[in-house]
Design an enzyme around this catalytic site. Structure first.
Site, PDB file in Angstrom:
ATOM      1  N   ASP A  51       0.834  -1.200   0.000  1.00  0.00           N
ATOM      2  CA  ASP A  51       0.000   0.000   0.000  1.00  0.00           C
ATOM      3  C   ASP A  51       0.871   1.253   0.000  1.00  0.00           C
ATOM      4  O   ASP A  51       0.608   2.214  -0.722  1.00  0.00           O
ATOM      5  CB  ASP A  51      -0.932  -0.017   1.207  1.00  0.00           C
ATOM      6  CG  ASP A  51      -1.768   1.241   1.316  1.00  0.00           C
ATOM      7  OD1 ASP A  51      -2.662   1.437   0.478  1.00  0.00           O
ATOM      8  OD2 ASP A  51      -1.521   2.044   2.247  1.00  0.00           O
ATOM      9  N   GLU A 118      -1.768  -5.170  -3.963  1.00  0.00           N
ATOM     10  CA  GLU A 118      -0.779  -4.440  -3.166  1.00  0.00           C
ATOM     11  C   GLU A 118       0.261  -5.369  -2.562  1.00  0.00           C
ATOM     12  O   GLU A 118       1.459  -5.027  -2.508  1.00  0.00           O
ATOM     13  CB  GLU A 118      -1.495  -3.640  -2.069  1.00  0.00           C
ATOM     14  CG  GLU A 118      -2.361  -2.515  -2.623  1.00  0.00           C
ATOM     15  CD  GLU A 118      -3.108  -1.747  -1.565  1.00  0.00           C
ATOM     16  OE1 GLU A 118      -3.382  -0.557  -1.784  1.00  0.00           O
ATOM     17  OE2 GLU A 118      -3.425  -2.336  -0.505  1.00  0.00           O
TER      18      GLU A 118
END
Length: 221
Positions: A51, A118
């Site tokens: 992320d 991610e």
């Protein structure tokens, strides 16, 4: 029966990316439901790292490639790293079928698919460094940006937030109505600070307004 198609792990090699630590890649594709049943590690720690990598890569891109102010830049960037966007990217590169989930959990659950995009990015970062990971991510994302593809579902609310950052006025005007009462078509313009930013067509005023907002967002982006 587990929701996992485990023999298709070549989706990264198809993109010219070699991952030596295949166990770590497998972890990046492992949801907690599978991890709990099989007593293995899930992707959660990797998703946390990925992320951050994705945020930096896309933030740098929009900073260098646009003259948008901070608030507008944040809004535009968010539209390309939201859940809907990450699901689209995952499906496009063939990541989704490789996700391991436990009984009763679909490996096509949008939040899980987005997380895995991610977490896989984190694996690429750990093996190849930030520059390589950034190139991988942007190679997937930038074509959507250049084609003004948007992943926001409520375009009116998104546009409202964008113009509020600049304290601008926002208005929707019905330009035309066609058809009988039971089957009308509406043409709507969206006006920002007195300037027409977008036009939309729909079978209801609300639908036409959403399409007008979508048009405006794509032009702003």
């Amino acid at each position: 029966m587990y929701n996992y198609i485990g023999d298709n792990m070549d989706f990264l090699s198809d993109l010219g990316i070699v991952i030596k630590n295949q166990e770590l890649l497998l972890t990046a594709l492992t949801h907690s439901s599978y991890a709990n049943e099989e007593n293995v590690e899930s992707y959660e720690r990797l998703e946390f790292l990925g992320d951050a990598v994705l945020e930096l890569a896309t933030s740098e891109y929009f900073y260098l490639r646009s003259s948008l102010k901070e608030g507008d830049m944040s809004k535009v960037r968010a539209s390309y790293v939201c859940e809907n966007a990450l699901v689209e990217y995952s499906n496009k590169i063939g990541l989704t079928p490789n996700i391991r989930t436990g009984n009763g959990v679909s490996n096509e659950t949008p939040s899980i698919v987005a997380d895995c995009f991610e977490s896989v990015l984190a694996v690429i970062f750990l093996e190849h460094g930030f520059s390589f990971a950034k190139k991988y991510a942007l190679n997937i994302i930038v074509p959507y940006v250049e084609n003004n593809v948007t992943f926001i579902q409520d375009y009116k609310s998104y546009l409202q937030e964008m113009v509020q950052m600049e304290k601008k006025s926002l208005e929707y005007i019905v330009i035309k109505e066609d058809g009988p009462a039971h089957d009308k078509t509406f043409l709507v313009d969206v006006i920002v600070d007195g300037i027409k930013f977008g036009t939309g067509v729909g079978k209801s005023k609300k639908e036409a307004e959403q399409m007008a907002a979508k048009d405006a967002i794509s032009k702003i982006a």
